[in-house]
Design a protein around this motif. Structure first.
Motif, PDB file in Angstrom:
ATOM      1  N   LEU A   8       0.804  -1.205   0.073  1.00 17.62           N
ATOM      2  CA  LEU A   8       0.031  -0.022  -0.020  1.00 17.62           C
ATOM      3  C   LEU A   8       0.785   1.357   0.013  1.00 17.62           C
ATOM      4  CD1 LEU A   8      -2.834   1.022   0.221  1.00 17.62           C
ATOM      5  CD2 LEU A   8      -2.804   0.850   2.500  1.00 17.62           C
ATOM      6  N   ALA A   9       1.894   1.112   0.857  1.00 19.97           N
ATOM      7  CA  ALA A   9       2.880   2.472   0.696  1.00 19.97           C
ATOM      8  C   ALA A   9       3.433   2.674  -0.402  1.00 19.97           C
ATOM      9  CB  ALA A   9       3.652   2.191   1.880  1.00 19.97           C
ATOM     10  N   ALA A  10       4.083   1.593  -1.075  1.00 16.93           N
ATOM     11  CA  ALA A  10       4.361   1.841  -2.495  1.00 16.93           C
ATOM     12  C   ALA A  10       3.530   2.442  -3.496  1.00 16.93           C
ATOM     13  CB  ALA A  10       5.113   0.176  -2.912  1.00 16.93           C
TER      14      ALA A  10
ATOM     15  N   LYS B  76       2.066   1.019  10.727  1.00 18.88           N
ATOM     16  CA  LYS B  76       3.256   0.833   9.537  1.00 18.88           C
ATOM     17  C   LYS B  76       3.648   1.700   8.711  1.00 18.88           C
ATOM     18  CE  LYS B  76       5.060  -3.043  11.358  1.00 18.88           C
ATOM     19  NZ  LYS B  76       6.573  -3.301  11.516  1.00 18.88           N
ATOM     20  N   LEU B  77       2.365   2.194   7.971  1.00 16.30           N
ATOM     21  CA  LEU B  77       2.725   3.229   6.852  1.00 16.30           C
ATOM     22  C   LEU B  77       2.935   4.587   7.473  1.00 16.30           C
ATOM     23  CD1 LEU B  77      -1.044   2.441   5.302  1.00 16.30           C
ATOM     24  CD2 LEU B  77       1.248   2.065   4.341  1.00 16.30           C
ATOM     25  N   LEU B  78       2.701   4.688   8.704  1.00 17.54           N
ATOM     26  CA  LEU B  78       2.892   6.025   9.282  1.00 17.54           C
ATOM     27  C   LEU B  78       4.564   6.291   9.715  1.00 17.54           C
ATOM     28  CD1 LEU B  78      -0.064   6.866  11.508  1.00 17.54           C
ATOM     29  CD2 LEU B  78       0.932   8.261   9.842  1.00 17.54           C
ATOM     30  N   GLN B  79       5.070   5.019   9.790  1.00 17.93           N
ATOM     31  CA  GLN B  79       6.550   5.284   9.899  1.00 17.93           C
ATOM     32  C   GLN B  79       7.483   5.729   8.830  1.00 17.93           C
ATOM     33  OE1 GLN B  79       7.189   1.170  11.765  1.00 17.93           O
ATOM     34  NE2 GLN B  79       5.725   1.961  13.440  1.00 17.93           N
TER      35      GLN B  79
ATOM     36  N   ASN C 209       2.564   5.896  -2.799  1.00 21.76           N
ATOM     37  CA  ASN C 209       3.611   6.901  -3.119  1.00 21.76           C
ATOM     38  C   ASN C 209       3.601   7.231  -4.584  1.00 21.76           C
ATOM     39  OD1 ASN C 209       4.295   7.615  -0.337  1.00 21.76           O
ATOM     40  ND2 ASN C 209       5.860   5.909  -0.438  1.00 21.76           N
ATOM     41  N   ARG C 210       3.506   6.022  -5.149  1.00 16.50           N
ATOM     42  CA  ARG C 210       3.615   5.979  -6.753  1.00 16.50           C
ATOM     43  C   ARG C 210       2.574   6.839  -7.279  1.00 16.50           C
ATOM     44  NH1 ARG C 210       1.474   3.435 -10.610  1.00 16.50           N
ATOM     45  NH2 ARG C 210       0.514   1.965  -9.549  1.00 16.50           N
ATOM     46  N   LEU C 211       1.245   6.670  -6.782  1.00 17.40           N
ATOM     47  CA  LEU C 211       0.123   7.412  -7.033  1.00 17.40           C
ATOM     48  C   LEU C 211       0.084   8.780  -6.804  1.00 17.40           C
ATOM     49  CD1 LEU C 211      -2.818   4.907  -6.271  1.00 17.40           C
ATOM     50  CD2 LEU C 211      -2.251   5.722  -8.569  1.00 17.40           C
ATOM     51  N   ALA C 212       0.662   9.059  -5.793  1.00 19.57           N
ATOM     52  CA  ALA C 212       0.849  10.563  -5.208  1.00 19.57           C
ATOM     53  C   ALA C 212       1.642  11.348  -6.383  1.00 19.57           C
ATOM     54  CB  ALA C 212       1.467  10.510  -3.807  1.00 19.57           C
ATOM     55  N   LYS C 213       2.696  10.768  -6.899  1.00 21.88           N
ATOM     56  CA  LYS C 213       3.726  11.451  -7.620  1.00 21.88           C
ATOM     57  C   LYS C 213       2.789  11.585  -9.212  1.00 21.88           C
ATOM     58  CE  LYS C 213       7.854  10.061  -5.893  1.00 21.88           C
ATOM     59  NZ  LYS C 213       8.943   8.843  -5.692  1.00 21.88           N
ATOM     60  N   GLU C 214       2.224  10.261  -9.637  1.00 23.42           N
ATOM     61  CA  GLU C 214       1.510  10.250 -10.815  1.00 23.42           C
ATOM     62  C   GLU C 214       0.194  10.832 -10.967  1.00 23.42           C
ATOM     63  OE1 GLU C 214       1.826   5.870 -12.090  1.00 23.42           O
ATOM     64  OE2 GLU C 214       4.000   6.054 -11.868  1.00 23.42           O
ATOM     65  N   ASP C 215      -0.606  10.651 -10.225  1.00 24.81           N
ATOM     66  CA  ASP C 215      -1.931  11.034 -10.204  1.00 24.81           C
ATOM     67  C   ASP C 215      -2.559  12.078  -9.562  1.00 24.81           C
ATOM     68  OD1 ASP C 215      -3.033   9.117 -12.366  1.00 24.81           O
ATOM     69  OD2 ASP C 215      -2.366   7.482 -10.921  1.00 24.81           O
ATOM     70  N   PHE C 216      -2.026  12.360  -8.092  1.00 22.84           N
ATOM     71  CA  PHE C 216      -2.536  13.376  -7.566  1.00 22.84           C
ATOM     72  C   PHE C 216      -1.970  14.538  -7.556  1.00 22.84           C
ATOM     73  CE2 PHE C 216      -2.910   9.599  -4.061  1.00 22.84           C
ATOM     74  CZ  PHE C 216      -4.072   8.928  -5.009  1.00 22.84           C
ATOM     75  N   GLY C 217      -1.098  14.801  -8.593  1.00 18.94           N
ATOM     76  CA  GLY C 217      -0.321  16.055  -9.020  1.00 18.94           C
ATOM     77  C   GLY C 217       0.169  16.583  -7.713  1.00 18.94           C
ATOM     78  N   GLY C 218       0.753  15.864  -6.755  1.00 16.68           N
ATOM     79  CA  GLY C 218       1.569  16.493  -5.672  1.00 16.68           C
ATOM     80  C   GLY C 218       0.738  17.198  -4.415  1.00 16.68           C
ATOM     81  N   TYR C 219      -0.677  16.793  -4.563  1.00 16.10           N
ATOM     82  CA  TYR C 219      -1.573  17.137  -3.672  1.00 16.10           C
ATOM     83  C   TYR C 219      -1.562  15.970  -2.684  1.00 16.10           C
ATOM     84  CZ  TYR C 219      -2.905  21.146  -6.193  1.00 16.10           C
ATOM     85  OH  TYR C 219      -2.932  22.381  -6.734  1.00 16.10           O
TER      86      TYR C 219
END
Lengths: 194, 250
Positions: free
Chosen positions: B65-67, B111-114, B70-80
């Motif tokens: 989920l973390a991986a 675990k994600l928050l770490q 993080n990938r989606l945040a860069k590719e699809d969330f436009g940095g938001y």
């Protein structure tokens, strides 16, 4: 009656063997009859968590220029099958905070801790504090912990997995800004479990 | 001859005592605490999912989920910065309390928050009931008990953009036939606006746990073993960038 050298040796060997057996029985303790948390576990949990918090990126990444955080604490929320005394619930959060280098954190991390709401309420009810005490208290975050457990039983034994999760939560944004955990199992054998 | 009998009996008794004494769990400096990755005797005889397997599941889900996030945040969330909330767990296991799966869900969140990268990209929000309870503790029940006198208005819940808010949901199914117990766990991430599933990871495990006591007395610990253990692959879908309003980072 003729006592030979071999007989003496055998008797000595028997004595040694018997002695070693007694030592083995005494050295190996009886299996634990319960899997509840002990005061040693409370100490272990809080010590482990204090170490983890000191090494956490949450503290490490902060500088004196970071936005000011005012943190208060609450007692452990106990969702385990074990009965944890209220004093122990406070102890396990307070001990973590008390182990932090407060002076250094206040100066270099722009982070302070304030008196818990319950403690303030209790003192006010007793009338031990002046009217103006802590009127400007305004915590931005709360540090708390939730303890959970899983129980498995079978073959006359019981295992409890304890999960002790600590968090720091932004009260206004409802955001969990730091989380870490201590987890372990305790095993009980026999019929007396709690 | 009689002396030799005594001798043999003494040796056997000694071995017996040593074996009996050391068969008990050792109590060392750990205070009887054991690592969560181990499987104990009682767990092997319990038809519910072994805790070590559940812990492994949460590790796998958190890592994946973390991986992906993080990938989606860069590719699809436009940095938001998107919001993640722990959602509902549907427990159809039959014999396992929901608290066990809530522990696993909480462990995934912790675990994600770490991960610093994860925290930069994703805001993990606490459950509504918990945050309200914490605020109530701070504010006091009655107005005269308001301890935050400088700020007497209760903090309102922050606005969320449903397009960028996701719920981590769990589904658990249990099938029980005689001594066989099959469990299927599925963790999914669904978008708040349209319920679309953007992440999914499954875990399936089967145990054979003999029921009767007379049977178990004749069997060793190895009689109980997971018949199968498998991780299913995750499914991931793209998230459209057609949001009208976006929550700013931070």
């Amino acid at each position: 009656m003729l006592i030979t050298r071999g007989t003496i040796m055998r008797k000595r060997l028997q004595m040694i063997l018997f002695f070693l057996s007694i030592c083995a029985v005494a050295g190996c303790p009886a299996p634990p009859k319960w899997s509840i948390l002990t005061p040693e576990d409370y100490q272990y949990i809080s010590s482990q968590m204090a170490e983890k918090m000191c090494r956490s990126p949450f503290l490490g990444e902060r500088t004196m220029d970071s936005p000011k955080l005012v943190i208060t604490i609450t007692k452990v929320e106990n969702l385990t099958s074990d009965i944890i005394p209220v004093a122990a619930q406070w102890y396990m959060v307070a001990r973590v905070v008390d182990s932090l280098p407060m002076t250094e954190i206040r100066k270099s991390k722009n982070l302070t801790f304030t008196i818990p709401a319950d403690r303030l309420r209790e003192a006010r009810q007793k009338g031990e504090l002046g009217e103006g005490f802590a009127v400007q208290r305004e915590p931005t975050h709360v540090m708390t912990a939730v303890f959970r457990s899983m129980t498995r039983m079978g073959g006359g034994a019981r295992t409890d997995l304890y999960y002790c999760g600590y968090n720091i939560i932004d009260l206004k944004a409802a955001e969990c800004v730091w989380a870490d955990q201590v987890e372990f199992k305790k095993v009980a054998v026999g019929r007396t479990w709690d | 001859m009689r002396q030799w009998t005594k001798w043999v009996a003494g040796v056997l008794m000694g071995i017996g005592l040593v074996t009996a004494g050391c068969a008990s769990p050792p109590k060392d400096d750990d205070g009887g605490r054991e690592p969560v990755g181990t499987t104990t005797r009682s767990e092997k005889k319990d038809p519910r999912p072994r805790t070590a397997d559940l812990i492994e599941t949460s590790d796998q889900v958190a890592m994946q989920l973390a991986a992906d996030l993080n990938r989606l945040a860069k590719e699809d969330f436009g940095g938001y910065r998107v919001t993640l909330i722990l959602g509902d767990i549907s427990n159809k296991s039959g014999i396992v309390p929901i608290e066990d799966f809530e522990l696993i869900q909480t462990r995934i969140k912790d675990k994600l928050l770490q991960s610093s990268t994860f925290r930069d990209n994703i805001k993990v929000e606490e459950r509504r009931q918990r945050i309200e309870r914490l605020n109530e503790q701070e504010m006091g029940d009655a107005p005269e008990e308001d301890l935050l006198q400088a700020n007497p208005v209760r903090p309102s819940r922050p606005d969320r953009n449903p397009q960028y808010t996701f719920y981590l949901l769990g589904d658990v199914y249990g099938v029980h036939r005689h001594s066989t117990h099959l469990y299927y766990l599925s963790f999914k991430l669904n978008r708040a606006s349209d319920g679309e599933e953007v992440f999914s990871k499954q875990y399936e495990v089967k145990y054979d746990v003999p029921k009767s006591k007379r049977h178990s007395s004749n069997t060793s610990d190895t009689s109980v073993s997971p018949a199968s253990l498998s991780f299913a692959s995750y499914a991931l879908k793209c998230i459209p960038r057609t949001a009208t309003t976006k929550s700013p980072r931070g």
